[in-house]
Design a protein around this motif. Structure first.
Motif, short mmCIF file in Angstrom:
data_model
loop_
_atom_site.label_atom_id
_atom_site.label_comp_id
_atom_site.label_asym_id
_atom_site.label_seq_id
_atom_site.Cartn_x
_atom_site.Cartn_y
_atom_site.Cartn_z
N TRP A 104 6.65 50.76 -32.99
CA TRP A 104 5.61 51.74 -33.27
C TRP A 104 4.34 51.03 -33.75
N PRO A 105 3.15 51.61 -33.50
CA PRO A 105 1.91 50.96 -33.95
C PRO A 105 1.79 51.00 -35.47
N VAL A 106 1.42 49.89 -36.06
CA VAL A 106 1.24 49.86 -37.50
C VAL A 106 0.08 50.77 -37.88
N SER A 107 0.19 51.42 -39.02
CA SER A 107 -0.87 52.31 -39.50
C SER A 107 -1.00 52.15 -41.01
N ARG A 108 -1.93 52.92 -41.59
CA ARG A 108 -2.24 52.81 -43.01
C ARG A 108 -2.67 51.39 -43.38
N VAL A 109 -3.40 50.76 -42.47
CA VAL A 109 -4.01 49.46 -42.76
C VAL A 109 -5.52 49.66 -42.89
N ASP A 110 -6.14 48.95 -43.82
CA ASP A 110 -7.59 49.05 -43.92
C ASP A 110 -8.24 48.00 -43.02
N TRP A 111 -9.59 48.01 -43.00
CA TRP A 111 -10.32 47.10 -42.11
C TRP A 111 -10.06 45.65 -42.46
N TYR A 112 -9.95 45.34 -43.74
CA TYR A 112 -9.69 43.96 -44.17
C TYR A 112 -8.32 43.48 -43.69
N ASP A 113 -7.35 44.38 -43.70
CA ASP A 113 -6.02 44.04 -43.20
C ASP A 113 -6.08 43.69 -41.72
N ALA A 114 -6.78 44.54 -40.97
CA ALA A 114 -6.89 44.34 -39.52
C ALA A 114 -7.63 43.04 -39.22
N TYR A 115 -8.70 42.78 -39.94
CA TYR A 115 -9.47 41.55 -39.75
C TYR A 115 -8.60 40.33 -40.02
N ALA A 116 -7.85 40.36 -41.12
CA ALA A 116 -7.02 39.22 -41.52
C ALA A 116 -5.92 38.96 -40.49
N PHE A 117 -5.27 40.03 -40.02
CA PHE A 117 -4.23 39.85 -39.00
C PHE A 117 -4.82 39.21 -37.75
N ALA A 118 -5.95 39.74 -37.28
CA ALA A 118 -6.56 39.24 -36.05
C ALA A 118 -6.89 37.76 -36.18
#
Length: 284
Positions: free
Chosen positions: A119-133
């Motif tokens: 399933w797609p991860v959710s409840r992540v903020d922009w900083y989380d997404a930036y760090a993962f990428a």
């Protein structure tokens, strides 16, 4: 507190096995990217859509880039969290996120949603997404890249065309949440789940009137902070078909987490970057 800690520890061990097993089978698939070729496309909408933020419709030229075929899954994000918890390495995180930020999604340990690797991860903020990428050797897509990957070049309303088809995406309470579960909803470039599923963070700062004077080539959003980051796409929680269009623009403060918001990553086309400047100008 001791009992709660023990329960969480047991759950974490069970989750670890599920995630590791599925990553062995599907990590390569979930990490697949598609090439979106260079060229022009129609961005935004015309007046009959009645949303000033999406106007005017304008032609944009984008250099070629790669886009994740699927939204980042719980399993892929779990692997990132394991790395962060084991190393505390924030060297690739956004400089403005604050020291030693916890990138764990809200309710990660308590909601059974996160027991589903596909399933797609959710409840992540922009900083989380930036760090993962950044950790994955990628980046977040720009708003323009997201829209081109989602709608193609001909200005369509949905990934598959201009006529709404409920069966083509995960919307409402019935249907699978597995990424890539709707073949009919695939965009012309081979990107899945840009309609329904979860909304997605983009790289840009958000400004409601940005389209009125945005660059016609490789726009990257406002140069100055607006304290809001762009969110694109629709989620299964959308209230109506109007909100499911690929042109709809959303935004939020970068530290906010929402159950309807996840993300996917993009990456530069290295071969495009190698082109001589005069050759690029000739193609334009």
């Amino acid at each position: 507190p001791v009992e709660k800690r023990d329960r969480r520890a047991k759950k974490n061990e069970a989750t670890k096995k599920i995630m590791e097993d599925d990553l062995k089978l599907y990590k390569e698939k979930w990490s697949e990217m598609v090439l979106v070729p260079e060229g022009k496309f129609l961005m935004g909408t015309e007046g009959d859509e009645f949303n000033e933020e999406e106007m005017p419709q304008h032609e944009v030229y984008l250099s070629s880039f790669y886009m994740d075929k699927y939204e980042v899954t719980n399993a892929l994000y779990w692997e990132f969290l394991e790395y962060m918890n084991n190393t505390n390495d924030h060297s690739k995180c956004y400089f403005g996120e604050g020291p030693n930020k916890d990138h764990t999604p809200d309710k990660w340990y308590d909601d059974s949603y996160y027991e589903h690797p596909e399933w797609p991860v959710s409840r992540v903020d922009w900083y989380d997404a930036y760090a993962f990428a950044a950790w994955a050797g990628k980046r977040l897509p720009t708003e323009a890249e997201w829209e081109k990957a989602a709608r193609g070049t001909d200005g369509r309303r949905f990934p598959w065309g201009n006529v709404w088809e409920m069966k083509n995406c995960n919307a409402g309470t019935v249907g699978t949440l597995e990424v890539g579960g709707y073949k009919e909803g695939e965009s012309v470039f081979g990107v899945y789940d840009v309609c329904g599923s979860v909304q997605e963070w983009c790289q840009d700062w958000h400004h409601a009137m940005y389209y009125k004077d945005s660059p016609s080539r490789d726009p990257k959003g406002p140069q100055e902070s607006t304290n809001l980051r762009v969110i694109r796409g629709s989620s299964l929680f959308a209230n109506n078909v109007y909100q499911m269009r690929v042109t709809i623009r959303w935004y939020d403060e970068p530290h906010r987490r929402n159950r309807s918001v996840g993300f996917r990553c993009a990456k530069e086309d290295v071969e495009e970057l190698k082109k001589p400047e005069d050759e690029t100008e000739k193609q334009n």
